[in-house]
Design a protein around this motif. Structure first.
Motif, mmCIF file in Angstrom:
data_model
loop_
_atom_site.group_PDB
_atom_site.id
_atom_site.type_symbol
_atom_site.label_atom_id
_atom_site.label_comp_id
_atom_site.label_asym_id
_atom_site.label_seq_id
_atom_site.Cartn_x
_atom_site.Cartn_y
_atom_site.Cartn_z
ATOM 1 N N ALA A 132 4.314 8.372 -34.817
ATOM 2 C CA ALA A 132 3.839 9.697 -35.215
ATOM 3 C C ALA A 132 4.999 10.679 -35.357
ATOM 4 N N THR A 133 5.980 10.574 -34.450
ATOM 5 C CA THR A 133 7.155 11.440 -34.531
ATOM 6 C C THR A 133 7.983 11.137 -35.774
ATOM 7 N N ALA A 134 8.128 9.854 -36.094
ATOM 8 C CA ALA A 134 8.878 9.461 -37.294
ATOM 9 C C ALA A 134 8.237 10.061 -38.541
ATOM 10 N N ALA A 135 6.915 10.120 -38.562
ATOM 11 C CA ALA A 135 6.218 10.708 -39.704
ATOM 12 C C ALA A 135 6.348 12.228 -39.707
ATOM 13 N N ARG A 136 6.112 12.838 -38.558
ATOM 14 C CA ARG A 136 6.055 14.304 -38.490
ATOM 15 C C ARG A 136 7.443 14.944 -38.609
ATOM 16 N N GLU A 137 8.425 14.410 -37.896
ATOM 17 C CA GLU A 137 9.730 15.065 -37.828
ATOM 18 C C GLU A 137 10.745 14.506 -38.820
ATOM 19 N N TYR A 138 10.586 13.234 -39.186
ATOM 20 C CA TYR A 138 11.575 12.619 -40.076
ATOM 21 C C TYR A 138 10.980 12.259 -41.429
ATOM 22 N N HIS A 139 9.733 12.616 -41.647
ATOM 23 C CA HIS A 139 9.074 12.476 -42.944
ATOM 24 C C HIS A 139 9.010 11.031 -43.429
ATOM 25 N N GLN A 140 9.018 10.092 -42.489
ATOM 26 C CA GLN A 140 8.761 8.708 -42.853
ATOM 27 C C GLN A 140 7.246 8.517 -42.967
ATOM 28 N N SER A 141 6.839 7.699 -43.909
ATOM 29 C CA SER A 141 5.417 7.404 -44.073
ATOM 30 C C SER A 141 5.100 6.115 -43.330
ATOM 31 N N ILE A 142 4.058 6.140 -42.513
ATOM 32 C CA ILE A 142 3.666 4.980 -41.719
ATOM 33 C C ILE A 142 2.308 4.490 -42.211
ATOM 34 N N VAL A 143 2.220 3.204 -42.530
ATOM 35 C CA VAL A 143 0.943 2.576 -42.877
ATOM 36 C C VAL A 143 0.684 1.501 -41.835
ATOM 37 N N MET A 144 -0.321 1.709 -40.997
ATOM 38 C CA MET A 144 -0.577 0.833 -39.856
ATOM 39 C C MET A 144 -1.956 0.192 -39.958
ATOM 40 N N VAL A 145 -1.974 -1.135 -40.010
ATOM 41 C CA VAL A 145 -3.234 -1.867 -39.903
ATOM 42 C C VAL A 145 -3.564 -2.022 -38.428
ATOM 43 N N THR A 146 -4.775 -1.648 -38.052
ATOM 44 C CA THR A 146 -5.177 -1.760 -36.649
ATOM 45 C C THR A 146 -6.686 -1.922 -36.542
ATOM 46 N N HIS A 147 -7.114 -2.536 -35.458
ATOM 47 C CA HIS A 147 -8.549 -2.604 -35.151
ATOM 48 C C HIS A 147 -8.882 -1.686 -33.979
ATOM 49 N N ASP A 148 -7.844 -1.022 -33.436
ATOM 50 C CA ASP A 148 -7.975 -0.262 -32.185
ATOM 51 C C ASP A 148 -8.196 1.226 -32.475
ATOM 52 N N PRO A 149 -9.357 1.781 -32.118
ATOM 53 C CA PRO A 149 -9.601 3.208 -32.344
ATOM 54 C C PRO A 149 -8.601 4.117 -31.639
ATOM 55 N N VAL A 150 -8.100 3.691 -30.470
ATOM 56 C CA VAL A 150 -7.106 4.504 -29.764
ATOM 57 C C VAL A 150 -5.826 4.584 -30.588
ATOM 58 N N ALA A 151 -5.368 3.448 -31.121
ATOM 59 C CA ALA A 151 -4.177 3.456 -31.974
ATOM 60 C C ALA A 151 -4.421 4.301 -33.218
ATOM 61 N N ALA A 152 -5.583 4.151 -33.826
ATOM 62 C CA ALA A 152 -5.894 4.894 -35.053
ATOM 63 C C ALA A 152 -5.946 6.397 -34.811
ATOM 64 N N SER A 153 -6.245 6.807 -33.588
ATOM 65 C CA SER A 153 -6.359 8.239 -33.290
ATOM 66 C C SER A 153 -5.016 8.959 -33.361
ATOM 67 N N PHE A 154 -3.910 8.218 -33.392
ATOM 68 C CA PHE A 154 -2.593 8.824 -33.534
ATOM 69 C C PHE A 154 -2.276 9.150 -34.995
ATOM 70 N N ALA A 155 -3.053 8.611 -35.924
ATOM 71 C CA ALA A 155 -2.760 8.742 -37.349
ATOM 72 C C ALA A 155 -3.259 10.066 -37.916
ATOM 73 N N ASP A 156 -2.660 10.467 -39.043
ATOM 74 C CA ASP A 156 -3.100 11.678 -39.743
ATOM 75 C C ASP A 156 -4.409 11.450 -40.492
ATOM 76 N N ARG A 157 -4.622 10.232 -40.921
ATOM 77 C CA ARG A 157 -5.889 9.882 -41.558
ATOM 78 C C ARG A 157 -6.197 8.419 -41.286
ATOM 79 N N ILE A 158 -7.467 8.085 -41.379
ATOM 80 C CA ILE A 158 -7.928 6.727 -41.143
ATOM 81 C C ILE A 158 -8.647 6.268 -42.401
ATOM 82 N N VAL A 159 -8.179 5.153 -42.962
ATOM 83 C CA VAL A 159 -8.770 4.575 -44.169
ATOM 84 C C VAL A 159 -9.579 3.349 -43.759
ATOM 85 N N PHE A 160 -10.826 3.294 -44.193
ATOM 86 C CA PHE A 160 -11.701 2.175 -43.848
ATOM 87 C C PHE A 160 -11.870 1.255 -45.045
ATOM 88 N N ILE A 161 -11.656 -0.054 -44.794
ATOM 89 C CA ILE A 161 -11.774 -1.088 -45.823
ATOM 90 C C ILE A 161 -12.958 -1.984 -45.483
#
Length: 251
Positions: A194-223
């Protein structure tokens, strides 16, 4: 739910299909479109077999679509030859996979610096300071001379994460990056992403099944069934769990 950021685009798939087989085809992705913006932390969620990992691999240029178009930055990668695609990936993309993919003959520092070696250069002073920060944050500063077989699974995953973030690539693709970590280290990794995205403007794309992990993201995409079916802005783990439960009941 509508999600409309105005940041520059760093990765995009447009009407992408991935089909396996001809007589009785199976569609891993079915006319899917998705855009990733600069400095955005995106979690991709969905049931097993929904196509989320296939989508990530195609966005990262590790797999090719059956049809549709794929961009990294301003470059349409679906038209690149293998050498050009490899160079683009090495310079603009970082990867974190469940299998770690560490080189067994290299120590921790050698694994982290490998992308620089492949690119024919050494880290800049700023990059080396960032690497040192990552190593301290993830508790690896005293493990630099260790080989992968001398590390726990969690430590190997942390090395893979430092390697992925070290060059500050435009986009980091992470497949279940906390799957082999204890809860405390998992939170540290997610905070770092999250810090890498917010402070260093890196884009993070994270596949996860964990709602706790997903809660750190700016948006959640459902497939589901190879298609993007919904998106949520930053949400609590409880709200994400409730959404997924409601989606399962409606299916």
């Amino acid at each position: 739910m509508t999600y409309t950021p105005t940041l520059p685009v760093v990765a995009r798939v447009d009407d992408v299909t991935k089909r396996y087989g001809d007589d009785t085809p199976v569609f891993a992705l079915d006319h899917t479109s998705l855009t990733i913006h600069r400095g955005e932390f995106t979690a991709v969620m969905g049931p097993s077999g929904s196509g989320k990992s296939t989508l990530m691999h195609i966005m990262a240029g590790l797999d090719s679509p059956t049809s549709g178009r794929v961009w990294l930055g301003d470059t349409e990668i679906s038209t690149l030859d293998d050498d050009s695609l490899t160079t683009l990936r090495r310079r603009k993309v970082g990867f974190v996979f469940q299998a770690f993919n560490l080189v067994p003959t290299l120590d921790v520092l050698g694994n982290i610096l490998l992308p620089f070696e492949l690119d024919g250069r050494k880290p800049s002073t700023e990059e080396r300071a960032w690497i040192d920060h990552l190593l301290v944050t993830l508790g690896l500063a005293d493990r630099l001379a260790h080989k992968p077989h001398q590390l726990s699974g969690g430590q190997q995953q942390r090395v893979a994460i430092v390697r992925a973030l070290a060059r500050r690539p435009h986009t980091v693709f992470a497949d279940e990056p906390t799957g082999n970590l204890d809860s405390r280290t998992g939170r540290e990794v997610l905070t770092l992403l999250a810090t890498a995205a917010r402070e260093y403007h890196q884009s993070i794309v994270m596949v996860t099944h964990d709602p706790v992990a997903a809660s750190f993201a700016d948006r959640i995409v459902f497939i589901a069934d190879g298609r993007v079916v919904d998106q949520l802005p930053r949400s609590s783990a409880e709200d994400i769990s409730a959404y997924m439960l409601a989606a399962e009941r409606a299916a």
